[in-house]
Design a protein around this motif. Structure first.
Motif, PDB file in Angstrom:
ATOM      1  N   ILE A  81       0.863  -1.163   0.000  1.00  0.00           N
ATOM      2  CA  ILE A  81       0.000   0.000   0.000  1.00  0.00           C
ATOM      3  C   ILE A  81       0.906   1.220   0.000  1.00  0.00           C
ATOM      4  O   ILE A  81       1.974   1.213   0.614  1.00  0.00           O
ATOM      5  N   GLY A  82       0.507   2.257  -0.722  1.00  0.00           N
ATOM      6  CA  GLY A  82       1.393   3.408  -0.826  1.00  0.00           C
ATOM      7  C   GLY A  82       0.665   4.659  -1.237  1.00  0.00           C
ATOM      8  O   GLY A  82      -0.532   4.657  -1.531  1.00  0.00           O
ATOM      9  N   GLY A  83       1.422   5.724  -1.270  1.00  0.00           N
ATOM     10  CA  GLY A  83       0.895   7.017  -1.669  1.00  0.00           C
ATOM     11  C   GLY A  83       1.999   7.880  -2.236  1.00  0.00           C
ATOM     12  O   GLY A  83       3.186   7.533  -2.180  1.00  0.00           O
ATOM     13  N   ALA A  84       1.606   9.002  -2.797  1.00  0.00           N
ATOM     14  CA  ALA A  84       2.582   9.923  -3.393  1.00  0.00           C
ATOM     15  C   ALA A  84       1.996  11.319  -3.417  1.00  0.00           C
ATOM     16  O   ALA A  84       0.763  11.509  -3.422  1.00  0.00           O
ATOM     17  N   LEU A  85       2.906  12.296  -3.448  1.00  0.00           N
ATOM     18  CA  LEU A  85       2.538  13.706  -3.550  1.00  0.00           C
ATOM     19  C   LEU A  85       3.357  14.350  -4.659  1.00  0.00           C
ATOM     20  O   LEU A  85       4.551  14.101  -4.784  1.00  0.00           O
TER      21      LEU A  85
END
Length: 304
Positions: free
Chosen positions: A161-165
């Protein structure tokens, strides 16, 4: 045939279970391999054979090289040789730099003028995410913030699971950051770690339908045992071919701890106002460790 309380069917099922267990165990230690690649300095412990950069030449080869060097030193390069050498150097440089000047030439971006943002991609059915000049308060947005959340799986034992900006500005300069939680689970045994990067990026090519960014920063890996860092180069872009389709790609190349890191991904998404839903493929290579799988998630486009 039965042996006590066990029949051949029971024995066969037991053997099959052991085979599946061994097969799963052989592929379920990828995070451990990844961690070893980052933190192990001895090449032999990684299963590699380290070769010296230079080996001592034999006496005969040294004598031959000395005689050849003396002969070559007495000769002069003619103009044709110099021209060929110059052409080869220029061709090599042009090929290496094509990922940067190629997109600019293809879309006719021959300046470093600012680019302003729409409130969201395909606003009013326009095939655009950036406008070159502010024409009204509706289209004049001096910065854009894009966030994402996603899930990836290799359909074996690894998941993420991950995210980015991405923070982008009209001046073309921006910030890019990514963070991921990797998990390896097999028969109740779990292994996990955090990885990510942070970069300063520049939008070197822009048009209404294509934006390309490149930059430098650092990679990082964290688990309860330690935290490791390394250099990162990133190259990414977004293509808006027709409403509501968005094609995005990203390449990261650098170091993490004691190993080389390569990360590549490509996604295809559809947007509705500020929301984009996408799916694609993500690949990570660190030393001899490979982590890949299908990815799906959602992005939110904000601008002001």
């Amino acid at each position: 045939m039965a042996f006590g309380r066990f029949s051949c069917r029971h024995i066969g099922c037991g053997i099959l279970f052991l085979v599946l267990l061994v097969a799963q165990a052989s592929t379920a230690q990828e995070l451990g391999t990844l961690r070893d690649e980052v933190r192990t300095t001895d090449a032999s412990e990684k299963g590699k054979t380290r070769r010296p950069f230079f080996t001592e030449p034999s006496r005969k080869s040294r004598a031959r090289s000395i005689s050849f060097s003396a002969a070559d030193a007495g000769e002069e390069c003619d103009e044709d040789d110099r021209a060929i050498s110059t052409f080869a150097s220029e061709a090599f440089f042009a090929g290496m730099s094509m990922p940067f000047w190629g997109p600019r030439a293809a879309i006719g971006d021959d300046s470093n003028d600012p680019g302003y943002f729409l409130r969201y991609p395909y606003l009013h059915a326009q095939d655009a995410a950036i406008v070159s000049h502010a024409t009204s308060a509706t289209t004049h947005r001096t910065w854009m913030l894009r966030t994402r959340g996603e899930y990836a799986d290799d359909f074996d034992s690894l998941s993420r699971i991950g995210g980015a900006l991405l923070f982008d500005t009209a001046s073309r300069w921006g910030l890019d950051s990514e963070f991921n939680h990797h998990r390896d689970e097999l028969f109740g045994q779990r292994d996990s770690l955090w990885m990510g990067d942070a970069n300063i990026v520049y939008r070197f090519a822009q048009s209404e339908q294509l934006q390309m960014r490149a930059g430098i920063g650092f990679n990082w890996l964290h688990d309860p045992l330690d935290t490791d860092f390394g250099f990162n180069f990133t190259y990414a872009g977004d293509w808006f071919p027709t409403q509501p389709l968005i094609i995005s790609h990203e390449i990261d190349w650098g170091r993490l701890g004691h190993s080389t890191l390569f990360h590549g991904r490509i996604t295809a998404g559809v947007n509705y106002h500020r929301l984009e839903f996408y799916t694609g493929f993500d690949y990570l290579d660190i030393g001899q460790a490979e982590v890949s799988g299908l990815v799906g998630g959602m992005r939110l486009w904000l601008s002001h």
